[in-house]
Design a protein around this motif. Sequence first.
Motif, mmCIF file in Angstrom:
data_model
loop_
_atom_site.group_PDB
_atom_site.id
_atom_site.type_symbol
_atom_site.label_atom_id
_atom_site.label_comp_id
_atom_site.label_asym_id
_atom_site.label_seq_id
_atom_site.Cartn_x
_atom_site.Cartn_y
_atom_site.Cartn_z
ATOM 1 N N PHE A 142 0.911 -1.094 0.012
ATOM 2 C CA PHE A 142 0.012 -0.019 0.075
ATOM 3 C C PHE A 142 0.716 1.125 -0.004
ATOM 4 O O PHE A 142 0.632 2.369 -0.499
ATOM 5 C CB PHE A 142 -0.824 0.218 1.122
ATOM 6 C CG PHE A 142 -1.934 1.157 1.237
ATOM 7 C CD1 PHE A 142 -2.987 1.108 0.396
ATOM 8 C CD2 PHE A 142 -1.461 2.327 2.085
ATOM 9 C CE1 PHE A 142 -3.697 2.521 0.380
ATOM 10 C CE2 PHE A 142 -2.196 3.628 2.038
ATOM 11 C CZ PHE A 142 -3.276 3.533 1.232
ATOM 12 N N VAL A 143 1.880 1.260 0.836
ATOM 13 C CA VAL A 143 2.741 2.512 0.753
ATOM 14 C C VAL A 143 3.510 2.550 -0.357
ATOM 15 O O VAL A 143 3.490 4.029 -0.934
ATOM 16 C CB VAL A 143 3.827 2.134 1.868
ATOM 17 C CG1 VAL A 143 5.110 3.267 1.902
ATOM 18 C CG2 VAL A 143 3.125 2.283 3.308
ATOM 19 N N LYS A 144 3.925 1.626 -1.137
ATOM 20 C CA LYS A 144 4.530 1.824 -2.336
ATOM 21 C C LYS A 144 3.514 2.406 -3.534
ATOM 22 O O LYS A 144 3.775 3.153 -4.111
ATOM 23 C CB LYS A 144 5.150 0.583 -2.809
ATOM 24 C CG LYS A 144 6.607 0.414 -1.965
ATOM 25 C CD LYS A 144 7.327 -1.105 -2.484
ATOM 26 C CE LYS A 144 8.419 -1.393 -1.473
ATOM 27 N NZ LYS A 144 8.843 -2.565 -1.833
ATOM 28 N N ALA A 145 2.345 1.800 -3.140
ATOM 29 C CA ALA A 145 1.221 2.181 -4.455
ATOM 30 C C ALA A 145 0.786 3.558 -4.196
ATOM 31 O O ALA A 145 0.187 4.177 -5.093
ATOM 32 C CB ALA A 145 0.481 1.121 -4.525
ATOM 33 N N ASN A 146 0.814 3.971 -2.939
ATOM 34 C CA ASN A 146 -0.012 5.358 -2.359
ATOM 35 C C ASN A 146 1.193 6.030 -1.503
ATOM 36 O O ASN A 146 0.646 6.322 -0.299
ATOM 37 C CB ASN A 146 -1.401 5.036 -1.793
ATOM 38 C CG ASN A 146 -2.240 4.014 -2.699
ATOM 39 O OD1 ASN A 146 -2.848 4.603 -3.303
ATOM 40 N ND2 ASN A 146 -2.389 2.820 -2.292
ATOM 41 N N PRO A 147 2.001 6.420 -1.830
ATOM 42 C CA PRO A 147 3.076 7.305 -1.151
ATOM 43 C C PRO A 147 2.518 8.451 -0.505
ATOM 44 O O PRO A 147 2.758 8.994 0.704
ATOM 45 C CB PRO A 147 4.197 7.433 -2.183
ATOM 46 C CG PRO A 147 3.618 7.545 -3.441
ATOM 47 C CD PRO A 147 2.601 6.597 -3.373
ATOM 48 N N LEU A 148 1.698 9.197 -1.374
ATOM 49 C CA LEU A 148 1.291 10.541 -0.766
ATOM 50 C C LEU A 148 0.263 10.287 0.101
ATOM 51 O O LEU A 148 0.112 11.037 1.167
ATOM 52 C CB LEU A 148 0.453 11.159 -2.128
ATOM 53 C CG LEU A 148 -0.007 12.699 -1.566
ATOM 54 C CD1 LEU A 148 0.904 13.669 -1.272
ATOM 55 C CD2 LEU A 148 -0.790 13.343 -2.643
#
Length: 141
Positions: A22-28
């Motif tokens: 999730f962090v890699k796909a949605n950094p913002l």
Amino acid sequence: MRALPGPGGRHLKFAIFKGNRFVKANPLVSKAVPTAIGFAFGDFLTQYMHRDKSLPFKLQIQKTVQMAFVGALIAGPIGLFAIQSLSQNIPLAAAVLSAEVFGCLIWQISYITICPKYRSGALQVASNVKQKLSDASESKI
């Protein structure tokens, strides 16, 4: 994928794996949400520490929400940009530290803007520093 030892270790490993994806796909989003929570919590602590102790504590929720918005919409994206751009030229730890410093500056500026008591305290500190610098430069002459 090797399971972690102990009860529920396999589930914990799976949750960590999903969280990393999730962090890699949605950094913002991954930067903005915790920054908003941090700004709101910082506002709560500031209000609590600077309360009138003779009265029961009453949270000024409008300030807390304003600070959460500043964290999510300004400090989070700036912090992410700082980490992404600085980590290309300097070690990641230094980039993260720089982003946190930017976040602290944004928090201070935001709080000075929305809180008159905090603003007057900051102006008093600035005045004292200016006076001490002036006194120090005059004593060297």
